[in-house]
Design a protein around this motif. Sequence first.
Motif, PDB file in Angstrom:
ATOM      1  N   MET A  35       3.025   0.497   0.384  1.00  0.00           N
ATOM      2  CA  MET A  35       4.270  -0.015   0.956  1.00  0.00           C
ATOM      3  C   MET A  35       4.543  -1.416   0.421  1.00  0.00           C
ATOM      4  O   MET A  35       3.621  -2.219   0.244  1.00  0.00           O
ATOM      5  N   LYS A  36       5.830  -1.721   0.225  1.00  0.00           N
ATOM      6  CA  LYS A  36       6.212  -3.028  -0.296  1.00  0.00           C
ATOM      7  C   LYS A  36       6.957  -3.841   0.756  1.00  0.00           C
ATOM      8  O   LYS A  36       7.486  -3.296   1.730  1.00  0.00           O
ATOM      9  N   VAL A  37       7.007  -5.151   0.526  1.00  0.00           N
ATOM     10  CA  VAL A  37       7.656  -6.070   1.459  1.00  0.00           C
ATOM     11  C   VAL A  37       9.111  -5.676   1.684  1.00  0.00           C
ATOM     12  O   VAL A  37       9.614  -5.722   2.811  1.00  0.00           O
ATOM     13  N   LYS A  38       9.798  -5.269   0.628  1.00  0.00           N
ATOM     14  CA  LYS A  38      11.211  -4.916   0.766  1.00  0.00           C
ATOM     15  C   LYS A  38      11.418  -3.721   1.696  1.00  0.00           C
ATOM     16  O   LYS A  38      12.468  -3.595   2.337  1.00  0.00           O
ATOM     17  N   GLU A  39      10.420  -2.862   1.803  1.00  0.00           N
ATOM     18  CA  GLU A  39      10.514  -1.724   2.714  1.00  0.00           C
ATOM     19  C   GLU A  39      10.367  -2.169   4.168  1.00  0.00           C
ATOM     20  O   GLU A  39      10.934  -1.551   5.069  1.00  0.00           O
ATOM     21  N   LEU A  40       9.608  -3.235   4.382  1.00  0.00           N
ATOM     22  CA  LEU A  40       9.444  -3.765   5.738  1.00  0.00           C
ATOM     23  C   LEU A  40      10.758  -4.364   6.244  1.00  0.00           C
ATOM     24  O   LEU A  40      11.039  -4.328   7.444  1.00  0.00           O
ATOM     25  N   ILE A  41      11.561  -4.902   5.336  1.00  0.00           N
ATOM     26  CA  ILE A  41      12.890  -5.399   5.727  1.00  0.00           C
ATOM     27  C   ILE A  41      13.685  -4.268   6.365  1.00  0.00           C
ATOM     28  O   ILE A  41      14.303  -4.428   7.426  1.00  0.00           O
TER      29      ILE A  41
END
Length: 336
Positions: free
Chosen positions: A1-7
């Motif tokens: 998982m990437k940071v942009k997905e957490l957004i």
Amino acid sequence: MKVKELIKVLDNITGGRVVKDLNDVFTGKNPFVVMKSSNIPGKAVMETPGLVYGNPEAEIKKVAVTMTLTEGNIELAGATGVDVIVAHHPIADAANSGGVTLSCYLDLYNISVFELHEAFHGLHPGISYIHGHKPFYTDIRYAGIPGNIMYVGKALDEIKTLGDILNRLNKMMDMDKEHQVMGTERIHFNCSEIKDSATAVQGEILLGTKDTPVNTILHIFPHTGFTAEHLEKAKSEHPEIDTVLATISRVKMDSDLVNKAKELGLNFICGNSHALEIFENGLPLAYALRHYLPEDVEIVIFRERICSTPLKDFGSATIKDYAKFITENYLIHDKK
């Protein structure tokens, strides 16, 4: 998982309140991007719910949920492999990173940070439930003041008196265990005067007794700017209110709010303090993240517990000698 997905995950959890691009910040189209200022020169801060700093392409393996970002949080994150810190409260450069720039400190440990605050407020009735009532009216901008949250609710069936509210809080917060921890620490450091933020500020009845009946509760947060005038207005709008409940922050017995409540014939009780908000807001957020994030992403809670120790009892004999040496040789400039 990437940071942009957490957004995207946080935007989903908050119902679309997260900043997705700079237009949300500078056009005013996101109502949860707000300035907070006491008009102290240079100390205003803008809340920007969402990613405050970090690489959107960075991989996430471990997330920490906290209330307020501090240098202690950053150091703990760096030492324990945390990639992302999700803070409830707004983040300001240097103020939340030990007096140095966020970018330098966070880049050192490859940490991304998010904030939510106003974007998380009003999403759930958790603090009301913890205190024993179910809101039928909610306003997160009472009198037009951002963050001036107010609930009006009916006491739950099991809450008959002010004393029932206090008993519920003690059970919810497991205060017996908190007192045991504090007692052990006092014994360990041989100092009976140590106090901590979890146990020093507990529920308290200011108007009424433990046996006073409770039915309709006005739930306020004094530190948000709720005034005696607001109290009078709320009572006129909801005449059935019989009890004022102040949480997160509290008031003294001689405050204008208590005096106004007495004038209006209302009970007044103080509940949980800000020191326990990690349970009210942080824990549900962490469980929501657990639902949406892959199982291989670890989630931890960063809880801050502040202790107060008399100067004479703080530190080892060696560190006391160090402090006295530094003070006497470098910090005292009395003219001889």
